[in-house]
Design a protein around this motif. Structure first.
Motif, PDB file in Angstrom:
ATOM      1  N   GLU A  78     -30.511   1.107  -5.298  1.00  0.00           N
ATOM      2  CA  GLU A  78     -29.530   1.205  -4.216  1.00  0.00           C
ATOM      3  C   GLU A  78     -30.222   1.377  -2.864  1.00  0.00           C
ATOM      4  O   GLU A  78     -29.815   0.781  -1.869  1.00  0.00           O
ATOM      5  CB  GLU A  78     -28.580   2.365  -4.482  1.00  0.00           C
ATOM      6  N   ALA A  79     -31.264   2.215  -2.849  1.00  0.00           N
ATOM      7  CA  ALA A  79     -31.993   2.445  -1.592  1.00  0.00           C
ATOM      8  C   ALA A  79     -32.650   1.162  -1.104  1.00  0.00           C
ATOM      9  O   ALA A  79     -32.615   0.830   0.083  1.00  0.00           O
ATOM     10  CB  ALA A  79     -33.041   3.539  -1.789  1.00  0.00           C
ATOM     11  N   GLN A  80     -33.252   0.434  -2.041  1.00  0.00           N
ATOM     12  CA  GLN A  80     -33.940  -0.803  -1.672  1.00  0.00           C
ATOM     13  C   GLN A  80     -32.973  -1.896  -1.220  1.00  0.00           C
ATOM     14  O   GLN A  80     -33.373  -2.835  -0.541  1.00  0.00           O
ATOM     15  CB  GLN A  80     -34.788  -1.292  -2.851  1.00  0.00           C
ATOM     16  N   LYS A  81     -31.703  -1.762  -1.607  1.00  0.00           N
ATOM     17  CA  LYS A  81     -30.686  -2.731  -1.197  1.00  0.00           C
ATOM     18  C   LYS A  81     -29.877  -2.245   0.004  1.00  0.00           C
ATOM     19  O   LYS A  81     -28.871  -2.868   0.369  1.00  0.00           O
ATOM     20  CB  LYS A  81     -29.747  -3.025  -2.369  1.00  0.00           C
ATOM     21  N   SER A  82     -30.302  -1.139   0.618  1.00  0.00           N
ATOM     22  CA  SER A  82     -29.595  -0.616   1.790  1.00  0.00           C
ATOM     23  C   SER A  82     -29.569  -1.653   2.905  1.00  0.00           C
ATOM     24  O   SER A  82     -30.472  -2.494   3.016  1.00  0.00           O
ATOM     25  CB  SER A  82     -30.276   0.655   2.311  1.00  0.00           C
ATOM     26  N   LEU A  83     -28.535  -1.585   3.745  1.00  0.00           N
ATOM     27  CA  LEU A  83     -28.469  -2.464   4.910  1.00  0.00           C
ATOM     28  C   LEU A  83     -29.698  -2.264   5.784  1.00  0.00           C
ATOM     29  O   LEU A  83     -30.120  -1.125   6.024  1.00  0.00           O
ATOM     30  CB  LEU A  83     -27.207  -2.173   5.724  1.00  0.00           C
ATOM     31  N   ILE A  84     -30.273  -3.329   6.250  1.00  0.00           N
ATOM     32  CA  ILE A  84     -31.429  -3.238   7.138  1.00  0.00           C
ATOM     33  C   ILE A  84     -30.991  -2.629   8.471  1.00  0.00           C
ATOM     34  O   ILE A  84     -29.940  -2.982   9.013  1.00  0.00           O
ATOM     35  CB  ILE A  84     -32.040  -4.631   7.384  1.00  0.00           C
ATOM     36  N   ASP A  85     -31.785  -1.728   8.975  1.00  0.00           N
ATOM     37  CA  ASP A  85     -31.512  -1.144  10.289  1.00  0.00           C
ATOM     38  C   ASP A  85     -31.383  -2.265  11.313  1.00  0.00           C
ATOM     39  O   ASP A  85     -32.219  -3.179  11.371  1.00  0.00           O
ATOM     40  CB  ASP A  85     -32.654  -0.205  10.668  1.00  0.00           C
TER      41      ASP A  85
ATOM     42  N   LEU B  77     -23.178  -5.063  14.418  1.00  0.00           N
ATOM     43  CA  LEU B  77     -23.391  -4.835  12.986  1.00  0.00           C
ATOM     44  C   LEU B  77     -23.484  -3.340  12.672  1.00  0.00           C
ATOM     45  O   LEU B  77     -23.756  -2.525  13.552  1.00  0.00           O
ATOM     46  CB  LEU B  77     -24.688  -5.533  12.541  1.00  0.00           C
ATOM     47  N   PRO B  78     -23.274  -2.940  11.405  1.00  0.00           N
ATOM     48  CA  PRO B  78     -23.468  -1.531  11.011  1.00  0.00           C
ATOM     49  C   PRO B  78     -24.900  -1.099  11.298  1.00  0.00           C
ATOM     50  O   PRO B  78     -25.815  -1.936  11.349  1.00  0.00           O
ATOM     51  CB  PRO B  78     -23.176  -1.539   9.504  1.00  0.00           C
ATOM     52  N   ASP B  79     -25.116   0.197  11.455  1.00  0.00           N
ATOM     53  CA  ASP B  79     -26.433   0.699  11.838  1.00  0.00           C
ATOM     54  C   ASP B  79     -27.515   0.354  10.820  1.00  0.00           C
ATOM     55  O   ASP B  79     -28.619  -0.022  11.188  1.00  0.00           O
ATOM     56  CB  ASP B  79     -26.390   2.219  12.038  1.00  0.00           C
ATOM     57  N   GLY B  80     -27.211   0.512   9.531  1.00  0.00           N
ATOM     58  CA  GLY B  80     -28.220   0.254   8.510  1.00  0.00           C
ATOM     59  C   GLY B  80     -29.202   1.405   8.381  1.00  0.00           C
ATOM     60  O   GLY B  80     -29.058   2.454   9.012  1.00  0.00           O
ATOM     61  N   VAL B  81     -30.222   1.204   7.535  1.00  0.00           N
ATOM     62  CA  VAL B  81     -31.210   2.253   7.247  1.00  0.00           C
ATOM     63  C   VAL B  81     -32.605   1.733   7.575  1.00  0.00           C
ATOM     64  O   VAL B  81     -32.974   0.628   7.187  1.00  0.00           O
ATOM     65  CB  VAL B  81     -31.154   2.664   5.754  1.00  0.00           C
ATOM     66  N   LYS B  82     -33.378   2.539   8.286  1.00  0.00           N
ATOM     67  CA  LYS B  82     -34.725   2.136   8.668  1.00  0.00           C
ATOM     68  C   LYS B  82     -35.619   2.044   7.434  1.00  0.00           C
ATOM     69  O   LYS B  82     -35.475   2.805   6.482  1.00  0.00           O
ATOM     70  CB  LYS B  82     -35.314   3.117   9.683  1.00  0.00           C
ATOM     71  N   ARG B  83     -36.556   1.112   7.457  1.00  0.00           N
ATOM     72  CA  ARG B  83     -37.445   0.894   6.322  1.00  0.00           C
ATOM     73  C   ARG B  83     -38.240   2.145   5.970  1.00  0.00           C
ATOM     74  O   ARG B  83     -38.510   2.422   4.796  1.00  0.00           O
ATOM     75  CB  ARG B  83     -38.391  -0.268   6.627  1.00  0.00           C
ATOM     76  N   ASP B  84     -38.614   2.907   6.982  1.00  0.00           N
ATOM     77  CA  ASP B  84     -39.381   4.126   6.744  1.00  0.00           C
ATOM     78  C   ASP B  84     -38.562   5.119   5.921  1.00  0.00           C
ATOM     79  O   ASP B  84     -39.084   5.765   5.001  1.00  0.00           O
ATOM     80  CB  ASP B  84     -39.800   4.752   8.073  1.00  0.00           C
ATOM     81  N   LYS B  85     -37.277   5.233   6.242  1.00  0.00           N
ATOM     82  CA  LYS B  85     -36.385   6.148   5.501  1.00  0.00           C
ATOM     83  C   LYS B  85     -36.223   5.661   4.063  1.00  0.00           C
ATOM     84  O   LYS B  85     -36.281   6.465   3.119  1.00  0.00           O
ATOM     85  CB  LYS B  85     -35.023   6.179   6.197  1.00  0.00           C
ATOM     86  N   VAL B  86     -36.040   4.353   3.883  1.00  0.00           N
ATOM     87  CA  VAL B  86     -35.911   3.801   2.534  1.00  0.00           C
ATOM     88  C   VAL B  86     -37.179   4.076   1.730  1.00  0.00           C
ATOM     89  O   VAL B  86     -37.123   4.505   0.577  1.00  0.00           O
ATOM     90  CB  VAL B  86     -35.653   2.278   2.593  1.00  0.00           C
ATOM     91  N   GLY B  87     -38.329   3.850   2.349  1.00  0.00           N
ATOM     92  CA  GLY B  87     -39.604   4.069   1.671  1.00  0.00           C
ATOM     93  C   GLY B  87     -39.782   5.510   1.231  1.00  0.00           C
ATOM     94  O   GLY B  87     -40.243   5.782   0.119  1.00  0.00           O
ATOM     95  N   LYS B  88     -39.409   6.454   2.106  1.00  0.00           N
ATOM     96  CA  LYS B  88     -39.547   7.878   1.768  1.00  0.00           C
ATOM     97  C   LYS B  88     -38.594   8.264   0.639  1.00  0.00           C
ATOM     98  O   LYS B  88     -38.962   9.040  -0.261  1.00  0.00           O
ATOM     99  CB  LYS B  88     -39.281   8.729   3.007  1.00  0.00           C
ATOM    100  N   ASP B  89     -37.367   7.755   0.677  1.00  0.00           N
ATOM    101  CA  ASP B  89     -36.396   8.051  -0.380  1.00  0.00           C
ATOM    102  C   ASP B  89     -36.887   7.525  -1.732  1.00  0.00           C
ATOM    103  O   ASP B  89     -36.823   8.225  -2.748  1.00  0.00           O
ATOM    104  CB  ASP B  89     -35.033   7.433  -0.048  1.00  0.00           C
ATOM    105  N   VAL B  90     -37.378   6.288  -1.722  1.00  0.00           N
ATOM    106  CA  VAL B  90     -37.879   5.689  -2.964  1.00  0.00           C
ATOM    107  C   VAL B  90     -39.057   6.490  -3.501  1.00  0.00           C
ATOM    108  O   VAL B  90     -39.171   6.715  -4.713  1.00  0.00           O
ATOM    109  CB  VAL B  90     -38.289   4.213  -2.734  1.00  0.00           C
TER     110      VAL B  90
END
Length: 244
Positions: A58-65, A136-149
């Motif tokens: 789910e995190a890896q499929k988050s909307l791109i910031d 567009l929606p804000d999305g999630v920054k790649r750094d945040k996704v990486g830390k969550d994963v």
């Protein structure tokens, strides 16, 4: 002892008109059921690992910031522009060498997948494109996704360590001729025992053990409820439990 032996034993219980004894084939404690707590803990641990795996997906499929998306878009357009200029130079060089006409050179040798996006981009200003991205929606920054994963993967590693060091006694596993255990769950006696118990339970009336005998001791009833075997659906016609 092979996995097939277990399945054959289950069929014997379900097909026989009398009691069949085969608990010993599992080489598990079937008096106190001392392994059941670890089995339940193992099952819940694996379920937690599965849920963490879903969270990673789910995190890896988050909307791109959208700010990062805009940067990616701008970089992509710039690369497209550079490719276009290189292609234009190649085509005009062909015309210069009398290999094609100046006007038709681009269309004969051009890349239509490069031409059309560039022409389409020319219809919108950079401000209009920025407005589209801003909507567009804000999305999630790649750094945040990486830390969550990374956090989820660390948790999975710790849970796997618990399974390996605390929940995997040697007598739990079924080993092949090379001395290596079969993979989970087919090589796990706990899983095979519970799977077999469910198959027998579905065909007998009331609460029975893996041999079709009515439960009698407190330890049997405790194991039955810890394994949530009361949720097993019954398949008619039902057999009457054997007497011990």
């Amino acid at each position: 002892m092979s996995i097939i032996d277990f399945d054959h034993a289950i069929r014997e219980v379900l097909a026989s008109s009398g009691q069949v004894s085969f608990k010993r084939r599992y080489r598990l404690d079937v008096v106190n059921y001392s392994w059941v707590k670890d089995y339940v803990r193992d099952r819940k641990t694996r379920e937690e690992i599965g849920e963490l795996g879903k969270k990673i997906t789910e995190a890896q499929k988050s909307l791109i910031d959208k700010d990062e998306l805009q940067a990616m878009f701008v970089a992509g357009v710039e690369q497209m522009r550079l490719n276009f200029l290189e292609l234009l130079k190649t085509n005009l060089s062909r015309a210069q060498r009398h290999e094609s006409g100046v006007i038709v050179a681009f269309h004969e040798y051009g890349n239509i997948s490069t031409e059309l996006p560039l022409m389409a981009l020319s219809l919108a200003s950079s401000e209009e494109i920025a407005d589209v991205i801003a909507s567009l929606p804000d999305g999630v920054k790649r750094d945040k996704v990486g830390k969550d994963v990374e956090v989820f993967r660390d948790k999975i590693a710790k849970l796997n360590e618990i399974i390996e060091k605390e929940l995997s006694p040697p007598d739990r596993w079924i080993y092949n001729d090379m001395g290596n255990p079969f993979p989970f769950p087919s090589g796990c006696r706990w899983s095979k025992f519970v799977e077999g118990w469910k198959k027998v339970l579905a065909r007998f009336d009331g609460k029975v053990d893996i041999e079709g005998c009515a439960l009698a001791t407190e330890d049997e009833f405790a194991a039955f409820h810890m394994l949530e075997l009361d949720r097993v659906p019954k398949l008619t016609p039902l057999r009457t439990p054997w007497e011990r």
